[in-house]
Design a protein around this motif. Sequence first.
Motif, PDB file in Angstrom:
ATOM      1  N   CYS A  97       0.880  -1.153   0.039  1.00  0.00           N
ATOM      2  CA  CYS A  97      -0.022  -0.015   0.109  1.00  0.00           C
ATOM      3  C   CYS A  97       1.003   1.243  -0.057  1.00  0.00           C
ATOM      4  N   VAL A  98       0.870   2.098  -1.081  1.00  0.00           N
ATOM      5  CA  VAL A  98       1.760   3.119  -1.188  1.00  0.00           C
ATOM      6  C   VAL A  98       0.939   4.489  -0.745  1.00  0.00           C
ATOM      7  N   VAL A  99       1.432   5.023   0.312  1.00  0.00           N
ATOM      8  CA  VAL A  99       1.130   6.338   0.887  1.00  0.00           C
ATOM      9  C   VAL A  99       1.984   7.385   0.409  1.00  0.00           C
ATOM     10  N   TYR A 100       1.086   8.431  -0.187  1.00  0.00           N
ATOM     11  CA  TYR A 100       1.870   9.754  -0.741  1.00  0.00           C
ATOM     12  C   TYR A 100       1.554  10.624   0.612  1.00  0.00           C
ATOM     13  N   LEU A 101       2.747  11.010   1.254  1.00  0.00           N
ATOM     14  CA  LEU A 101       2.980  12.319   2.068  1.00  0.00           C
ATOM     15  C   LEU A 101       3.117  13.395   1.161  1.00  0.00           C
ATOM     16  N   ALA A 102       2.070  14.004   1.155  1.00  0.00           N
ATOM     17  CA  ALA A 102       2.062  15.489   0.494  1.00  0.00           C
ATOM     18  C   ALA A 102       2.292  16.554   1.330  1.00  0.00           C
ATOM     19  N   THR A 103       3.022  17.648   0.718  1.00  0.00           N
ATOM     20  CA  THR A 103       3.454  18.768   1.538  1.00  0.00           C
ATOM     21  C   THR A 103       3.639  19.808   0.720  1.00  0.00           C
ATOM     22  N   SER A 104       3.555  20.731   1.087  1.00  0.00           N
ATOM     23  CA  SER A 104       3.999  22.226   0.481  1.00  0.00           C
ATOM     24  C   SER A 104       5.234  22.558   0.088  1.00  0.00           C
ATOM     25  N   VAL A 105       5.692  23.342  -0.742  1.00  0.00           N
ATOM     26  CA  VAL A 105       7.311  23.700  -0.977  1.00  0.00           C
ATOM     27  C   VAL A 105       7.521  24.396   0.255  1.00  0.00           C
ATOM     28  N   GLU A 106       6.735  25.193   0.608  1.00  0.00           N
ATOM     29  CA  GLU A 106       7.202  26.159   1.968  1.00  0.00           C
ATOM     30  C   GLU A 106       7.305  25.191   3.135  1.00  0.00           C
ATOM     31  N   GLN A 107       6.482  24.445   3.309  1.00  0.00           N
ATOM     32  CA  GLN A 107       6.907  23.437   4.401  1.00  0.00           C
ATOM     33  C   GLN A 107       8.012  22.717   4.195  1.00  0.00           C
ATOM     34  N   GLN A 108       8.478  22.237   3.183  1.00  0.00           N
ATOM     35  CA  GLN A 108       9.579  21.473   2.826  1.00  0.00           C
ATOM     36  C   GLN A 108      10.699  22.421   3.115  1.00  0.00           C
ATOM     37  N   TYR A 109      10.742  23.483   2.704  1.00  0.00           N
ATOM     38  CA  TYR A 109      11.615  24.528   2.739  1.00  0.00           C
ATOM     39  C   TYR A 109      11.969  24.775   4.343  1.00  0.00           C
ATOM     40  N   GLN A 110      11.060  24.819   5.056  1.00  0.00           N
ATOM     41  CA  GLN A 110      11.459  25.305   6.361  1.00  0.00           C
ATOM     42  C   GLN A 110      11.658  23.818   7.210  1.00  0.00           C
ATOM     43  N   ARG A 111      11.248  22.673   6.751  1.00  0.00           N
ATOM     44  CA  ARG A 111      11.880  21.591   7.278  1.00  0.00           C
ATOM     45  C   ARG A 111      13.311  21.176   7.046  1.00  0.00           C
ATOM     46  N   THR A 112      13.516  21.606   5.875  1.00  0.00           N
ATOM     47  CA  THR A 112      14.993  21.357   5.439  1.00  0.00           C
ATOM     48  C   THR A 112      16.270  22.305   5.330  1.00  0.00           C
ATOM     49  N   LEU A 113      15.744  23.679   5.795  1.00  0.00           N
ATOM     50  CA  LEU A 113      16.454  24.827   5.573  1.00  0.00           C
ATOM     51  C   LEU A 113      17.798  24.639   6.120  1.00  0.00           C
ATOM     52  N   LYS A 114      18.104  23.847   7.470  1.00  0.00           N
ATOM     53  CA  LYS A 114      19.550  23.639   7.983  1.00  0.00           C
ATOM     54  C   LYS A 114      19.931  22.365   7.744  1.00  0.00           C
ATOM     55  N   ASP A 115      19.334  21.489   6.947  1.00  0.00           N
ATOM     56  CA  ASP A 115      19.876  20.196   6.715  1.00  0.00           C
ATOM     57  C   ASP A 115      21.006  19.903   5.590  1.00  0.00           C
ATOM     58  N   LYS A 116      22.168  19.907   6.088  1.00  0.00           N
ATOM     59  CA  LYS A 116      23.374  19.787   5.169  1.00  0.00           C
ATOM     60  C   LYS A 116      23.445  18.397   4.487  1.00  0.00           C
TER      61      LYS A 116
END
Length: 171
Positions: A97-116
């Motif tokens: 069962c494939v679940v697509y966890l959809a999120t906005s680009v803005e949310q992605q940006y906030q969550r990944t901002l400091k991740d090197k």
Amino acid sequence: MPTKIILVGPMGAGKTTIGRMLAQELGLPFKDVDHMVVEQAGADIPWIFDMEGELGFRKRETQSLLASIDGESAIIATGGGIVTQAENRKLLNLQSCVVYLATSVEQQYQRTLKDKNRPLLQQSDPRQVLEDLMAIRRPLYEEVADITIETDRNRPKAVVNQIISHWNKYA
């Protein structure tokens, strides 16, 4: 009945966090394809990208996906780009069962901002990179998904409950 729940979606959608919680809730093993790649390579993802390029990483990713779907029931979190390879899209739907966890680009940006540890975002304009990736990948996530769940305004526990509700329809 599908024997695995596979989480797909862009970086920063919460696949690992939700996957761990879901596995605990259902009493199933948790597998993270990106972590499997790192373990098998003995190196982190940025190093793999530097030494082998994205193509080399994608080959390793496919091998780890194959290993993760082989065998017992499990919850599997994938990397954001797993859907870019046609072979992977075919593999994702094998008894799962494939679940697509959809999120906005803005949310992605906030969550990944400091991740090197995200080589694709080590650019002068990571927000634009996220937008470009989303334009390419969104249709591929939708193609493989049995269910789509928005994660922007949902707490991880609420997302887990939605997945379990859908999963119970298979039982």
